[in-house]
Design an enzyme around this catalytic site. Structure first.
Site, PDB file in Angstrom:
ATOM      1  N   ASP A  36     -50.109  -8.822 -18.472  1.00  0.00           N
ATOM      2  CA  ASP A  36     -50.625  -9.889 -19.720  1.00  0.00           C
ATOM      3  C   ASP A  36     -51.297  -8.893 -20.365  1.00  0.00           C
ATOM      4  O   ASP A  36     -52.033  -8.138 -20.102  1.00  0.00           O
ATOM      5  CB  ASP A  36     -51.388 -10.860 -19.334  1.00  0.00           C
ATOM      6  CG  ASP A  36     -51.406 -12.124 -20.110  1.00  0.00           C
ATOM      7  OD1 ASP A  36     -50.874 -11.984 -21.306  1.00  0.00           O
ATOM      8  OD2 ASP A  36     -51.656 -13.115 -19.828  1.00  0.00           O
ATOM      9  N   HIS A  90     -50.205  -6.280 -29.053  1.00  0.00           N
ATOM     10  CA  HIS A  90     -50.689  -7.367 -28.230  1.00  0.00           C
ATOM     11  C   HIS A  90     -50.628  -7.619 -26.804  1.00  0.00           C
ATOM     12  O   HIS A  90     -51.170  -8.134 -26.218  1.00  0.00           O
ATOM     13  CB  HIS A  90     -50.558  -8.799 -28.887  1.00  0.00           C
ATOM     14  CG  HIS A  90     -51.345  -8.904 -30.173  1.00  0.00           C
ATOM     15  ND1 HIS A  90     -52.474  -9.775 -30.345  1.00  0.00           N
ATOM     16  CD2 HIS A  90     -51.061  -8.336 -31.524  1.00  0.00           C
ATOM     17  CE1 HIS A  90     -52.999  -9.805 -31.644  1.00  0.00           C
ATOM     18  NE2 HIS A  90     -52.066  -8.747 -32.449  1.00  0.00           N
TER      19      HIS A  90
HETATM   20  C1  GDG Z   1     -50.299 -12.626 -26.625  1.00  0.00           C
HETATM   21  C2  GDG Z   1     -50.135 -11.821 -25.362  1.00  0.00           C
HETATM   22  C3  GDG Z   1     -52.525 -11.712 -25.626  1.00  0.00           C
HETATM   23  C4  GDG Z   1     -52.487 -22.524 -23.712  1.00  0.00           C
HETATM   24  N1  GDG Z   1     -52.418 -23.998 -23.333  1.00  0.00           N
HETATM   25  C5  GDG Z   1     -52.646 -24.544 -24.454  1.00  0.00           C
HETATM   26  C6  GDG Z   1     -53.155 -23.949 -25.469  1.00  0.00           C
HETATM   27  N2  GDG Z   1     -53.172 -22.508 -25.016  1.00  0.00           N
HETATM   28  C7  GDG Z   1     -53.739 -21.603 -25.973  1.00  0.00           C
HETATM   29  C8  GDG Z   1     -54.590 -20.836 -25.311  1.00  0.00           C
HETATM   30  C9  GDG Z   1     -54.864 -19.435 -25.925  1.00  0.00           C
HETATM   31  C10 GDG Z   1     -53.014 -19.204 -26.227  1.00  0.00           C
HETATM   32  O1  GDG Z   1     -52.219 -20.501 -25.815  1.00  0.00           O
HETATM   33  C11 GDG Z   1     -52.385 -18.314 -25.212  1.00  0.00           C
HETATM   34  O2  GDG Z   1     -52.956 -16.949 -25.148  1.00  0.00           O
HETATM   35  P1  GDG Z   1     -52.682 -15.877 -24.314  1.00  0.00           P
HETATM   36  O3  GDG Z   1     -53.489 -14.866 -24.355  1.00  0.00           O
HETATM   37  O4  GDG Z   1     -52.891 -16.329 -22.827  1.00  0.00           O
HETATM   38  O5  GDG Z   1     -51.151 -15.337 -24.297  1.00  0.00           O
HETATM   39  P2  GDG Z   1     -49.825 -15.175 -25.338  1.00  0.00           P
HETATM   40  O6  GDG Z   1     -49.438 -16.410 -26.018  1.00  0.00           O
HETATM   41  O7  GDG Z   1     -48.792 -14.728 -24.519  1.00  0.00           O
HETATM   42  O8  GDG Z   1     -50.291 -14.048 -26.501  1.00  0.00           O
HETATM   43  C12 GDG Z   1     -51.568 -12.053 -24.480  1.00  0.00           C
HETATM   44  C13 GDG Z   1     -52.512 -12.436 -26.954  1.00  0.00           C
HETATM   45  O9  GDG Z   1     -51.514 -12.187 -27.403  1.00  0.00           O
HETATM   46  C14 GDG Z   1     -53.731 -12.117 -27.833  1.00  0.00           C
HETATM   47  O10 GDG Z   1     -53.847 -10.787 -28.005  1.00  0.00           O
HETATM   48  O11 GDG Z   1     -53.930 -12.223 -24.942  1.00  0.00           O
HETATM   49  O12 GDG Z   1     -51.641 -11.143 -23.567  1.00  0.00           O
HETATM   50  O13 GDG Z   1     -49.058 -11.983 -24.532  1.00  0.00           O
HETATM   51  O14 GDG Z   1     -55.615 -19.253 -26.967  1.00  0.00           O
HETATM   52  O15 GDG Z   1     -55.882 -21.552 -25.820  1.00  0.00           O
HETATM   53  N3  GDG Z   1     -53.419 -24.331 -26.697  1.00  0.00           N
HETATM   54  C15 GDG Z   1     -53.266 -25.656 -26.963  1.00  0.00           C
HETATM   55  N4  GDG Z   1     -52.885 -26.713 -26.068  1.00  0.00           N
HETATM   56  C16 GDG Z   1     -52.524 -26.176 -24.650  1.00  0.00           C
HETATM   57  O16 GDG Z   1     -52.207 -26.802 -23.812  1.00  0.00           O
HETATM   58  N5  GDG Z   1     -53.780 -26.175 -28.074  1.00  0.00           N
END
Ligand code: GDG
Length: 485
Positions: A380, A168
């Site tokens: 990312d 990921h």
């Molecule tokens: C890893 C990789 C890759 C954010 N703020 C709130 C909230 N979120 C949720 C978002 C999103 C998730 O958290 C964050 O997803 P990301 O993709 O930005 O980042 P990672 O957690 O680091 O995930 C990344 C991912 O895996 C998938 O393959 O994209 O690059 O690092 O879904 O919505 N959710 C809530 N409140 C918030 O304030 N409920």
């Protein structure tokens, strides 16, 4: 159809103690879980992972809470030391920073590797206990890169129809990867899978570069986007599979009455201002201080923005037990204080800062209310927030400022305003450009981005990965288009 065994560091259920002999089991929500669960139920299968508490796992509460999940849930136990050395140690103090090109943040403590191997072996044992011949094994993410090697050492993989892995996070270029003391052992372990999935073409290029440099015996054949690595008499497939989101659930959620009302309230709190949204987990890879500096620079150099824009920065607490994350929060707090101290007026505060997670409706209301999303990770794997923002722009208006180094940039260029997250002045200029962009241009760009995010959603992602994995045994080697050592 073969049964599916999903293996990830965390289970989609978190177990927590609520007092002596009292336990809570909280189901995880999110795109990955909602995309994989229907497949698990349809094909039959098992999810193997850690339920989030160190030490002995009480069997009954988890079994009780997951009885109706529609698939088997198998917990893996970690002691406190294993959690510290495998999870906080090798996974999050070595692999996470290194794979995000932040080698100075790494702590290459030699004891971590032993713990990493040992815990990966525990996951391999859980697979052996629970898998049947012909099961399709899908291992996820950087915590579990040694699982296939551990399985092969136990000589079982020939019985499994596919042994597959998806990373990921990004895969770094050779010059960075070469810093890893276990570079050869780790790459060798990864090449024990039959299919390797990475997020982007850039990650695939980096991986192949590392294979060529570190494993000179490996031979790579490339056919369109699928690469076949011949190594130790085996064929390993490699491809990029950009992860998507459950577009419809975000779009429908954003149209709901509660979200519409909440987003109108939010807008009404900042009259005559364009709202800029930043939303990230507390992590040094997300580029939060650089983004705040860019916002400060924009206010300094472009006075026309003062009183006309507000940055809403949400920081979701994460890994707060690690001291580095604590210090990092201090830096963010000071920057927010500095900007608000310097620019606030009696009726305008430039940065609205929330150090907490929002509930889903609140998050969607922010996506709907904000005119500009400002997403600038230093690196990312994908960045789902960028895609969720597009899905929630139901009127197809809104500007996405996005880091070149987010995986999502490969799909969303040229319609996102791409920036270098290390270039504060360029990011400040992008804020001005987004602020001044005409409605026609905004809508044209957002429509095209929404089309891609809709088409390449999380169900498309699961399908493409499983299809590629399912044809493994049957596929002959592609015609020799490009052969490189
Ligand atoms: C890893 C990789 C890759 C954010 N703020 C709130 C909230 N979120 C949720 C978002 C999103 C998730 O958290 C964050 O997803 P990301 O993709 O930005 O980042 P990672 O957690 O680091 O995930 C990344 C991912 O895996 C998938 O393959 O994209 O690059 O690092 O879904 O919505 N959710 C809530 N409140 C918030 O304030 N409920």
């Amino acid at each position: 159809m073969n049964r599916l065994i999903v293996v990830s560091n965390r289970l989609p259920f978190a177990l927590d103690s609520a007092g002596e002999d009292l336990w809570t089991v909280t189901p995880a929500v999110g795109g990955l879980v909602s995309a994989i669960e229907p497949v698990l139920r349809g094909r039959g299968g098992t999810w193997i992972g850690w339920p989030g508490i160190a030490g002995k796992i009480p069997k009954a509460p988890l079994a009780e809470a997951t009885r109706d999940a529609g698939y088997n849930v198998v917990p893996v136990t970690l002691s406190e030391t294993e959690r510290d050395e495998f999870y906080y140690g090798y996974s999050n103090e070595v692999i996470w920073p290194l794979f995000h090109d932040l080698q100075n943040f790494c702590n290459f403590d030699p004891t971590y590797w032993q713990a990493y191997k040992q815990v990966n072996e525990r996951y391999a044992d859980a697979i052996i206990r629970n898998a049947r011949p012909d099961d399709f094994i899908w291992v996820h993410d950087y915590h579990l890169m040694y699982v296939a090697q551990a399985l092969r050492e136990r000589s079982t993989p020939q019985k499994l129809s596919a042994l597959t892995f998806f990373l990921h996070i990004p895969f770094p270029p050779y010059d960075i990867f070469a810093k890893l003391p276990q570079q050869r052992r780790l790459l060798h372990a990864l090449l024990q899978f039959d299919l390797l999935g990475l997020q982007t073409r850039r990650d695939v290029r980096n991986f192949l570069q590392c294979v060529r440099r570190v494993m000179p015996d490996a031979k790579v054949l490339s056919h369109d986007e699928l690469h076949v690595i011949r190594f130790e008499d085996r064929k390993i497939r490699l491809r990029h599979f950009p992860i998507g989101i459950d577009f419809d659930s975000f779009e429908n959620g954003a149209k709901s009455e509660t979200v519409v009302q909440r987003s109108q309230q939010l807008r009404a709190s900042f009259p005559d201002c364009q709202l800029i949204l930043g939303s990230d987990r507390l992590d040094y890879s997300k580029g939060i201080p650089e983004r705040l500096r860019a916002f400060r620079d924009a206010l300094e150099r472009y006075p026309e923005l003062r009183g006309r824009v507000v940055l809403i920065q949400i920081v979701v607490p994460s890994r707060v037990d690690i001291p580095r994350y604590h210090e990092f929060k201090g830096r963010i707090d000071r920057l927010v204080g500095d900007i608000n101290g310097r620019f606030s007026t009696s009726n305008w505060i430039p940065v609205q800062y929330h150090f907490r997670g929002l509930d889903r409706e609140e998050l969607l209301a922010h996506y709907r209310a904000c005119d500009i999303a400002f997403i600038t990770p230093l690196k990312d794997g994908m960045n789902l927030v960028a895609k969720e923002y597009c899905a929630c722009r139901v009127d197809a208006d809104g500007v996405l400022i996005l880091s070149h180094f987010a995986g999502a940039a490969e799909q969303l260029k040229p319609d996102a305003l791409l920036v270098n997250p290390y270039d504060v002045e360029q990011m400040a200029d992008a804020i001005l450009r987004a602020f001044q962009m005409s409605k026609t241009e905004r809508i044209g760009r957002m429509k095209r981005m929404r089309r891609i995010v809709h088409r390449e959603n999380v169900f498309w992602w699961v399908d493409s990965f499983l299809k590629t994995g399912t044809t493994l045994g049957r596929r002959s080697l592609p015609a020799r288009k490009k052969a490189t050592r």
